[in-house]
Design a protein around this motif. Structure first.
Motif, mmCIF file in Angstrom:
data_model
loop_
_atom_site.group_PDB
_atom_site.id
_atom_site.type_symbol
_atom_site.label_atom_id
_atom_site.label_comp_id
_atom_site.label_asym_id
_atom_site.label_seq_id
_atom_site.Cartn_x
_atom_site.Cartn_y
_atom_site.Cartn_z
ATOM 1 N N PHE A 146 -39.089 8.366 21.561
ATOM 2 C CA PHE A 146 -39.605 7.929 22.260
ATOM 3 C C PHE A 146 -41.329 8.829 23.225
ATOM 4 O O PHE A 146 -41.763 8.324 22.973
ATOM 5 C CB PHE A 146 -38.482 8.600 23.825
ATOM 6 C CG PHE A 146 -39.140 8.329 24.957
ATOM 7 C CD1 PHE A 146 -38.710 8.110 25.821
ATOM 8 C CD2 PHE A 146 -39.298 9.784 25.946
ATOM 9 C CE1 PHE A 146 -39.187 6.867 26.971
ATOM 10 C CE2 PHE A 146 -40.141 9.410 27.057
ATOM 11 C CZ PHE A 146 -40.167 8.138 28.093
ATOM 12 N N GLY A 147 -41.369 10.100 22.454
ATOM 13 C CA GLY A 147 -42.492 10.970 22.471
ATOM 14 C C GLY A 147 -43.119 11.493 22.341
ATOM 15 O O GLY A 147 -42.483 11.982 21.289
ATOM 16 N N LEU A 148 -44.046 12.309 22.855
ATOM 17 C CA LEU A 148 -44.529 13.651 22.210
ATOM 18 C C LEU A 148 -45.166 14.201 22.841
ATOM 19 O O LEU A 148 -45.821 14.241 24.394
ATOM 20 C CB LEU A 148 -46.322 13.238 21.278
ATOM 21 C CG LEU A 148 -46.058 11.774 20.725
ATOM 22 C CD1 LEU A 148 -47.346 11.917 20.044
ATOM 23 C CD2 LEU A 148 -44.738 12.482 19.181
ATOM 24 N N GLU A 149 -44.415 15.733 22.868
ATOM 25 C CA GLU A 149 -44.857 16.686 23.906
ATOM 26 C C GLU A 149 -46.431 17.501 23.731
ATOM 27 O O GLU A 149 -46.476 18.043 22.818
ATOM 28 C CB GLU A 149 -43.500 17.896 23.605
ATOM 29 C CG GLU A 149 -43.946 19.148 25.122
ATOM 30 C CD GLU A 149 -42.874 19.902 24.149
ATOM 31 O OE1 GLU A 149 -41.867 20.984 25.357
ATOM 32 O OE2 GLU A 149 -43.145 20.793 23.738
ATOM 33 N N ILE A 150 -46.776 16.596 24.152
ATOM 34 C CA ILE A 150 -48.477 17.067 23.623
ATOM 35 C C ILE A 150 -49.056 18.279 24.497
ATOM 36 O O ILE A 150 -49.664 19.308 24.381
ATOM 37 C CB ILE A 150 -49.834 15.477 24.299
ATOM 38 C CG1 ILE A 150 -49.209 14.709 22.842
ATOM 39 C CG2 ILE A 150 -50.996 16.339 23.581
ATOM 40 C CD1 ILE A 150 -49.462 13.542 23.359
ATOM 41 N N ILE A 206 -47.882 15.383 11.819
ATOM 42 C CA ILE A 206 -47.568 14.509 11.537
ATOM 43 C C ILE A 206 -48.514 13.053 11.333
ATOM 44 O O ILE A 206 -48.950 12.358 11.598
ATOM 45 C CB ILE A 206 -46.140 14.049 12.111
ATOM 46 C CG1 ILE A 206 -45.024 13.216 11.346
ATOM 47 C CG2 ILE A 206 -46.870 12.859 13.759
ATOM 48 C CD1 ILE A 206 -44.437 12.505 12.156
ATOM 49 N N PRO A 207 -48.758 12.779 9.892
ATOM 50 C CA PRO A 207 -49.287 11.709 9.288
ATOM 51 C C PRO A 207 -49.101 9.648 10.290
ATOM 52 O O PRO A 207 -47.733 10.576 10.225
ATOM 53 C CB PRO A 207 -49.520 11.356 7.796
ATOM 54 C CG PRO A 207 -48.846 12.580 7.797
ATOM 55 C CD PRO A 207 -47.598 13.608 8.833
ATOM 56 N N ALA A 208 -49.771 9.257 10.412
ATOM 57 C CA ALA A 208 -49.317 8.007 11.511
ATOM 58 C C ALA A 208 -48.509 7.394 10.387
ATOM 59 O O ALA A 208 -46.950 7.205 11.028
ATOM 60 C CB ALA A 208 -50.397 6.770 10.798
ATOM 61 N N GLY A 258 -26.954 8.706 22.213
ATOM 62 C CA GLY A 258 -27.121 8.312 23.997
ATOM 63 C C GLY A 258 -28.180 9.425 24.360
ATOM 64 O O GLY A 258 -28.553 8.909 25.515
ATOM 65 N N GLY A 259 -29.208 10.022 23.577
ATOM 66 C CA GLY A 259 -30.194 10.263 23.992
ATOM 67 C C GLY A 259 -31.379 9.649 23.524
ATOM 68 O O GLY A 259 -31.930 8.897 23.004
ATOM 69 N N VAL A 260 -32.663 11.024 24.248
ATOM 70 C CA VAL A 260 -33.716 10.442 24.593
ATOM 71 C C VAL A 260 -34.210 11.499 23.480
ATOM 72 O O VAL A 260 -34.992 12.803 24.225
ATOM 73 C CB VAL A 260 -34.015 9.818 25.919
ATOM 74 C CG1 VAL A 260 -35.861 9.876 25.526
ATOM 75 C CG2 VAL A 260 -33.226 8.791 26.517
ATOM 76 N N PRO A 261 -35.313 10.944 22.462
ATOM 77 C CA PRO A 261 -35.824 11.713 21.370
ATOM 78 C C PRO A 261 -37.050 12.332 21.968
ATOM 79 O O PRO A 261 -38.402 10.743 21.829
ATOM 80 C CB PRO A 261 -36.025 11.629 19.694
ATOM 81 C CG PRO A 261 -35.166 10.307 20.174
ATOM 82 C CD PRO A 261 -35.344 10.211 21.872
ATOM 83 N N VAL A 262 -38.084 13.151 21.509
ATOM 84 C CA VAL A 262 -38.967 13.760 21.773
ATOM 85 C C VAL A 262 -39.554 14.862 20.724
ATOM 86 O O VAL A 262 -38.986 15.615 21.037
ATOM 87 C CB VAL A 262 -39.708 13.659 23.590
ATOM 88 C CG1 VAL A 262 -41.163 14.609 23.091
ATOM 89 C CG2 VAL A 262 -39.192 13.163 24.243
ATOM 90 N N LEU A 263 -41.236 14.791 20.065
ATOM 91 C CA LEU A 263 -41.353 15.728 18.821
ATOM 92 C C LEU A 263 -41.755 16.589 19.878
ATOM 93 O O LEU A 263 -42.932 16.711 21.276
ATOM 94 C CB LEU A 263 -42.021 15.044 18.105
ATOM 95 C CG LEU A 263 -42.077 14.881 17.602
ATOM 96 C CD1 LEU A 263 -43.314 14.029 16.470
ATOM 97 C CD2 LEU A 263 -41.246 15.092 16.232
ATOM 98 N N ALA A 264 -40.992 18.086 19.993
ATOM 99 C CA ALA A 264 -41.411 18.849 20.790
ATOM 100 C C ALA A 264 -42.987 19.839 19.827
ATOM 101 O O ALA A 264 -42.886 19.778 18.421
ATOM 102 C CB ALA A 264 -40.483 20.035 20.118
ATOM 103 N N HIS A 265 -43.838 20.329 20.910
ATOM 104 C CA HIS A 265 -44.845 20.689 19.854
ATOM 105 C C HIS A 265 -45.463 20.266 18.989
ATOM 106 O O HIS A 265 -45.386 21.181 17.765
ATOM 107 C CB HIS A 265 -44.752 21.913 19.981
ATOM 108 C CG HIS A 265 -43.683 23.235 19.621
ATOM 109 N ND1 HIS A 265 -43.248 23.038 18.906
ATOM 110 C CD2 HIS A 265 -42.833 23.522 20.709
ATOM 111 C CE1 HIS A 265 -41.760 24.078 18.580
ATOM 112 N NE2 HIS A 265 -41.712 23.533 19.937
ATOM 113 N N PRO A 266 -46.103 19.347 18.876
ATOM 114 C CA PRO A 266 -46.398 18.573 17.189
ATOM 115 C C PRO A 266 -47.283 19.045 16.942
ATOM 116 O O PRO A 266 -47.585 18.899 15.762
ATOM 117 C CB PRO A 266 -46.023 17.045 17.641
ATOM 118 C CG PRO A 266 -46.215 16.864 19.221
ATOM 119 C CD PRO A 266 -45.954 18.042 19.969
ATOM 120 N N GLY A 267 -48.358 19.882 17.424
ATOM 121 C CA GLY A 267 -49.713 20.278 17.078
ATOM 122 C C GLY A 267 -49.682 21.491 17.071
ATOM 123 O O GLY A 267 -51.396 22.281 17.542
#
Length: 289
Positions: free
Chosen positions: A220-224, A206-208, A189-198
């Protein structure tokens, strides 16, 4: 869509002493209020042990708390951190997997300390002295022990020097693959976001084609907006976010005195947090009165 406006800035990535921060969950929430934040997310590594304490502090301090976690995942030899928001902390798969990760972290930390101890005056007792009961022990605690022993001046210096993988003391630990992490978070039931991916530059973003797999699984998103993402990586990440319709988050990755990162130095738009809350079915934030 669920909508609740939030007073003050929103910081969706902060750590307490439950993992590798230097402040208790209560102290962290109070620090968020003192920093002028309206909302803070508690995202300790592979643990939800600080949620209840932080929730009580949030209600007392007027800060909205978003319960979260920074889940360790691994893609071959690369560590990939996954922020998980508002999932069910009692979900059987999450409980089992995080327990396995924490146990692996402990074994890995002991091996790193054994290796370092061959060349420096450092023991496992030194590391334990830098932790609190029940904390997820990791390399930051080893760094703190190196500081306490006088081998390096700061935690950051420890990571740039003795704990850098090139020094030969590094040891990987078990973690699920990112795709499994996304699926597990969504199933709880959670929402995932990639942490500091750059953090390692645009060429290591991460490749497309691999990102698409995560998106299809529910990413859900990217931590940009994060201080460690490089400028060229941010450009690439924004392009990927547009391509796949991903949300963009920003946060401090606060660790108290453990890192130079300051609460609120990067923030997330209220409409993005509205979307996270709307999609989450595992938990509700502790709203400020």
């Amino acid at each position: 869509m669920h909508t609740r406006r939030f007073r003050g800035p929103i910081d969706l990535h902060a750590h307490s002493s439950v993992s590798d921060g230097t402040e208790t969950p209560t102290q962290l929430v109070r620090a968020a209020g003192e920093a002028g934040l309206g909302t803070v997310a508690l995202t300790d590594h592979d643990s939800t042990a600080g949620w209840v304490e932080a929730g009580v502090a949030a209600r007392d301090s007027g800060v909205t708390l978003v319960q979260g976690m920074e889940l360790s995942t691994r893609l071959q030899f690369a560590s990939v951190h996954m922020l998980a928001y508002l999932f069910d902390p009692g979900d059987a798969a999450i409980v089992s997997e995080t327990a396995r990760i924490r146990a692996a972290r402990m074994t890995r930390a002991e091996e790193i300390v054994r290796r370092i101890g061959l060349d420096y005056d450092l023991s496992w007792a030194d590391v334990l002295a830098q932790t609190t009961d029940g904390a997820t022990i990791g390399r930051p605690h080893i760094a703190d022990a190196l500081v306490a022993r006088g081998h390096v001046p700061t935690r950051s210096d420890a990571f740039a020097g003795i704990l850098h993988w090139k020094r030969g003391y590094y040891q990987p630990h078990y973690a699920p693959e990112p795709l499994d992490g996304v699926r597990m978070i969504r199933a709880a039931g959670g929402v995932p976001v990639l942490a500091h991916p750059g953090t390692r530059g645009a060429e290591h973003v991460i490749p497309a084609e691999r990102l698409k797999l995560l998106v299809d699984a529910g990413l859900f998103g990217l931590e940009i907006d994060h201080r460690e993402n490089t400028p060229d990586a941010k450009v690439r990440l924004h392009a990927l976010a547009r391509q796949f319709g991903l949300a963009v988050t920003g946060s401090s990755d606060y660790h108290g005195d453990g890192k130079p990162n300051r609460l609120g130095e990067n923030t997330t738009a209220p409409e993005v947090l509205d979307r996270i809350i709307a999609e989450a079915t595992g938990a509700e934030p502790f709203y400020a009165a």
